[in-house]
Design a protein around this motif. Sequence first.
Motif, mmCIF file in Angstrom:
data_model
loop_
_atom_site.group_PDB
_atom_site.id
_atom_site.type_symbol
_atom_site.label_atom_id
_atom_site.label_comp_id
_atom_site.label_asym_id
_atom_site.label_seq_id
_atom_site.Cartn_x
_atom_site.Cartn_y
_atom_site.Cartn_z
ATOM 1 N N PRO A 84 -1.408 -7.476 13.137
ATOM 2 C CA PRO A 84 -2.079 -7.243 11.863
ATOM 3 C C PRO A 84 -3.601 -7.312 11.998
ATOM 4 O O PRO A 84 -4.118 -8.157 12.730
ATOM 5 N N TYR A 110 0.829 -1.200 0.000
ATOM 6 C CA TYR A 110 0.000 0.000 0.000
ATOM 7 C C TYR A 110 0.867 1.256 0.000
ATOM 8 O O TYR A 110 0.586 2.224 -0.686
ATOM 9 N N VAL A 147 -1.668 -4.449 2.529
ATOM 10 C CA VAL A 147 -3.088 -4.641 2.822
ATOM 11 C C VAL A 147 -3.474 -6.059 2.415
ATOM 12 O O VAL A 147 -2.828 -6.667 1.554
ATOM 13 N N THR A 172 -6.364 -5.291 9.171
ATOM 14 C CA THR A 172 -6.626 -5.234 7.727
ATOM 15 C C THR A 172 -5.381 -4.795 6.976
ATOM 16 O O THR A 172 -5.357 -4.820 5.748
ATOM 17 N N ARG A 173 -4.387 -4.383 7.725
ATOM 18 C CA ARG A 173 -3.096 -3.978 7.173
ATOM 19 C C ARG A 173 -1.989 -4.618 7.989
ATOM 20 O O ARG A 173 -2.185 -4.967 9.150
ATOM 21 N N PRO A 210 -10.742 -5.626 -0.052
ATOM 22 C CA PRO A 210 -9.986 -5.730 1.197
ATOM 23 C C PRO A 210 -10.647 -6.723 2.150
ATOM 24 O O PRO A 210 -11.868 -6.928 2.111
ATOM 25 N N THR A 260 3.625 -0.742 4.253
ATOM 26 C CA THR A 260 2.320 -1.184 4.719
ATOM 27 C C THR A 260 1.733 -2.058 3.627
ATOM 28 O O THR A 260 1.690 -1.654 2.459
#
Length: 139
Positions: free
Chosen positions: A85, A59, A111, A87-88, A120, A109
């Motif tokens: 961790p 990301y 994702v 969602t990232r 996502p 970063t």
Amino acid sequence: MLTHEITAIRVRYYDTDQMGIVYYGNYARFYEIGRVEALRHLGLSYKQIEEDGISMPVYDLHSRFIRPARYDDLLTIRVTIPQLPKTRLLFEYEIFNQHNQLLNAGQTTLVFVRTDTGRPCAAPPELVEATKPFFQEGS
């Protein structure tokens, strides 16, 4: 916080520019080596995560160049996952030469994205479970 070191990464001639200094674009590759090996250290692999239907695109990437890495240097990549961790997945990197001089510091970063939908998603449960002990109080 989880920290893992990958040692003895030799700077090859093709990593350098005409001045014998590591070309700045190669640090992203060093970061990738570090994060893949940090996950492997946890008993996980990118390949398996991808086969389970989750991709992990980068990301963002930040890099600070402190000293030049040079042809034939032996590098150590210190990788830190500073937070659990969700969602990232944040990775922090420090790259040292054989004299233990800090050459570069950076972070990426990543994702989590479902490969079937491109949407996502949450971190894979096996990744959360593997990293959780490093974030429990007293760790």
